[in-house]
Design an enzyme around this catalytic site. Structure first.
Site, PDB file in Angstrom:
ATOM      1  N   TRP A  28      13.388   8.532   7.630  1.00 54.67           N
ATOM      2  CA  TRP A  28      14.229   9.068   5.749  1.00 54.67           C
ATOM      3  C   TRP A  28      13.830  11.075   6.199  1.00 54.67           C
ATOM      4  CZ3 TRP A  28      11.465   4.682   6.626  1.00 54.67           C
ATOM      5  CH2 TRP A  28      10.132   5.121   7.002  1.00 54.67           C
ATOM      6  N   GLU A  41      12.260   5.965  -0.763  1.00 56.38           N
ATOM      7  CA  GLU A  41      11.168   6.217  -1.462  1.00 56.38           C
ATOM      8  C   GLU A  41      11.345   4.331  -2.252  1.00 56.38           C
ATOM      9  OE1 GLU A  41       8.385   8.020  -1.820  1.00 56.38           O
ATOM     10  OE2 GLU A  41       9.263   9.373   0.136  1.00 56.38           O
ATOM     11  N   GLN A  46       5.604  -0.633  -2.481  1.00 59.39           N
ATOM     12  CA  GLN A  46       5.533  -1.188  -2.168  1.00 59.39           C
ATOM     13  C   GLN A  46       5.313  -1.925  -0.888  1.00 59.39           C
ATOM     14  OE1 GLN A  46       3.516  -2.915  -4.937  1.00 59.39           O
ATOM     15  NE2 GLN A  46       4.904  -1.610  -6.706  1.00 59.39           N
ATOM     16  N   GLY A  85      11.114  -7.952  -1.402  1.00 57.75           N
ATOM     17  CA  GLY A  85       9.971  -8.279  -3.100  1.00 57.75           C
ATOM     18  C   GLY A  85      10.656  -7.247  -4.268  1.00 57.75           C
ATOM     19  N   TYR A  86       9.893  -7.521  -5.314  1.00 60.55           N
ATOM     20  CA  TYR A  86      10.041  -7.024  -6.511  1.00 60.55           C
ATOM     21  C   TYR A  86      11.098  -6.393  -6.725  1.00 60.55           C
ATOM     22  CZ  TYR A  86       5.127  -6.285  -6.010  1.00 60.55           C
ATOM     23  OH  TYR A  86       3.618  -6.772  -5.478  1.00 60.55           O
ATOM     24  N   TYR A 124       7.298   9.955 -10.066  1.00 59.30           N
ATOM     25  CA  TYR A 124       7.244  10.510  -8.347  1.00 59.30           C
ATOM     26  C   TYR A 124       7.907  10.065  -7.745  1.00 59.30           C
ATOM     27  CZ  TYR A 124       6.192   9.594  -4.130  1.00 59.30           C
ATOM     28  OH  TYR A 124       6.651   9.368  -2.088  1.00 59.30           O
ATOM     29  N   ASP A 142       1.655  10.168  -5.819  1.00 57.60           N
ATOM     30  CA  ASP A 142       1.607   8.347  -5.725  1.00 57.60           C
ATOM     31  C   ASP A 142       0.409   8.004  -5.013  1.00 57.60           C
ATOM     32  OD1 ASP A 142       1.168   9.306  -2.557  1.00 57.60           O
ATOM     33  OD2 ASP A 142       2.631   7.934  -1.820  1.00 57.60           O
ATOM     34  N   CYS A 196      -6.361  11.024   5.769  1.00 53.51           N
ATOM     35  CA  CYS A 196      -7.823  10.686   4.189  1.00 53.51           C
ATOM     36  C   CYS A 196      -6.928   8.904   3.939  1.00 53.51           C
ATOM     37  CB  CYS A 196      -7.458  11.511   3.339  1.00 53.51           C
ATOM     38  SG  CYS A 196      -8.691  11.444   2.110  1.00 53.51           S
ATOM     39  N   CYS A 204     -12.167  12.502   8.623  1.00 50.84           N
ATOM     40  CA  CYS A 204     -12.350  13.861   8.414  1.00 50.84           C
ATOM     41  C   CYS A 204     -12.386  14.812   9.296  1.00 50.84           C
ATOM     42  CB  CYS A 204     -13.741  13.978   7.438  1.00 50.84           C
ATOM     43  SG  CYS A 204     -13.573  12.364   6.166  1.00 50.84           S
ATOM     44  N   CYS A 207      -8.771  16.498   9.371  1.00 53.26           N
ATOM     45  CA  CYS A 207      -8.547  16.610   8.191  1.00 53.26           C
ATOM     46  C   CYS A 207      -8.552  18.418   8.418  1.00 53.26           C
ATOM     47  CB  CYS A 207      -9.584  15.845   7.733  1.00 53.26           C
ATOM     48  SG  CYS A 207      -9.072  16.964   5.715  1.00 53.26           S
TER      49      CYS A 207
END
Ligand code: ADE
Length: 353
Positions: A28, A41, A46, A85-86, A124, A142, A196, A204, A207
């Site tokens: 994407w 998105e 989920q 799902g959902y 979002y 998010d 993270c 870290c 990062c």
């Protein structure tokens, strides 16, 4: 020690630079037009990145435009979503696609406020589409971003609270660079996904913004973010039945409203039945059981309810296909191609094939 505002103000430059060098190549991200960003998105809400990839490719191949989505037959749509799902997410997408056809002649709107008004699109997703596809400087907050910002701010506020999310959105909106909104927002999401990280220790050392991070400074990364548990789910015990004759298995359509609305399912009843009770139930609904075999237990977790299931394979007499309530006796190829069966039945549907 730096104040929160200062920490966030210094975030864009190192974050955007890091994202441009380290971003994963994801389907994407190849040509981020609004429709493609939207589909990805909603799928990613989920489901893990790796699991989404094949669904995303298939969905865009079958429904490459807003018009195709608006005009798709509901069963085809649910079949494309089967396993993610959902299912209301994809139903809402179709409603939004219809809104776009009617209100914008099929062209995806390019203003944040217009995008935010579409069915199923919250802050979002509106922020993600606006910034990734149109470069608009709106936040896309998010779970990844909530975690990253909570750690940078060293904040113990509960990220499940709407007020905390709103505050973080406002703080981000103040610092999003106008000329790099997409890379900044995607950088935050990517940092949360691969550095993270949510489970296990954050990396870290790798990062790019550890010098700005209050949690790193104080060594409290593992304590953050604070995420209070939502109310416990209701538990439902159900017995799932694979009524099979020589070539076909009984399935039925779920009601038009409620959980898994209008999807197809293996017949199931409330409670945990034993084999004798299964035989009695089969006769009660007009079938003639010849052989019953237990298929073991399975669990499926929805957002507000858990199904704790017990399954049985019930060989029935081929001549006895008329039962009440009415069922469809579907052959394996029909189940595969035509009828959307939710993932909740995954453990048992193999016995229908
Ligand atoms: N998770 C949510 N949105 C994402 C995106 N665009 N890329 C990678 N992971 C994500």
């Amino acid at each position: 020690m730096q104040e929160t505002g200062n920490r966030l103000q210094q975030l864009p430059e190192p974050l955007v630079e890091w994202y441009r060098k380290n971003r994963r190549e994801l389907p994407w991200r190849e040509s981020p037009d609004a429709y493609r960003v939207w589909v990805s998105e909603i799928m990613l809400q989920q489901t893990r990145v790796e699991a989404v990839k094949p669904y995303y490719a298939r969905f865009l191949k079958e429904l490459p435009t807003v018009r195709d989505l608006a005009e798709a037959d509901e069963e085809k749509l649910l079949k494309l979503w089967e396993g993610l799902g959902y299912y209301n997410r994809v139903r809402n997408m179709q409603k939004a696609a219809n809104q776009i056809m009617i209100d914008y002649h099929g062209v995806f709107p390019c203003e944040y406020e217009e995008i935010r008004k579409l069915k199923g699109i919250g802050n979002y997703t509106a922020g993600a589409i606006s910034s990734f596809a149109f470069g608009i400087a709106k936040p896309a907050v998010d779970g990844n971003v909530l975690r990253v910002i909570s750690r940078i701010r060293g904040s113990y506020e509960d990220i499940m609270k709407q007020s905390v999310r709103k505050k973080i959105e406002e703080q981000i909106e103040e610092v999003i660079p106008e000329d790099a909104a997409s890379d900044f927002n995607q950088g935050l999401i990517e940092l949360g996904a691969i550095v993270c990280v949510p489970n296990g220790e954050p990396k870290c050392v790798e990062c790019p913004v550890k010098h700005l991070c209050a949690a790193y400074e104080k060594g409290i990364q593992a304590e953050l973010p604070v995420k209070k548990k939502p109310n416990a789910r209701r538990i439902e015990h159900r017995t799932v039945l694979v009524f099979r004759d020589d070539g076909a298995t009984a399935i039925r359509k779920r009601p038009a409203k409620g959980l898994l609305a209008r999807m197809y399912e293996l017949p199931n009843v409330e409670g945990t039945l034993n084999a004798d009770e299964v035989i009695a139930y089969s006769k009660e609904i007009g079938l003639t059981p010849i052989r019953v075999k237990p298929l073991g237990e399975a669990k499926h977790i929805f957002s507000h309810v858990e199904w704790h299931m017990t399954g049985y394979f019930v060989q029935v007499d081929e001549l006895e296909r008329s039962c009440k309530p009415k069922m469809i006796f579907a052959r394996p190829d029909e189940i595969k191609k035509r009828y959307p069966i939710p993932a909740a039945f995954e453990k048992y549907i193999g016995y229908a094939m």
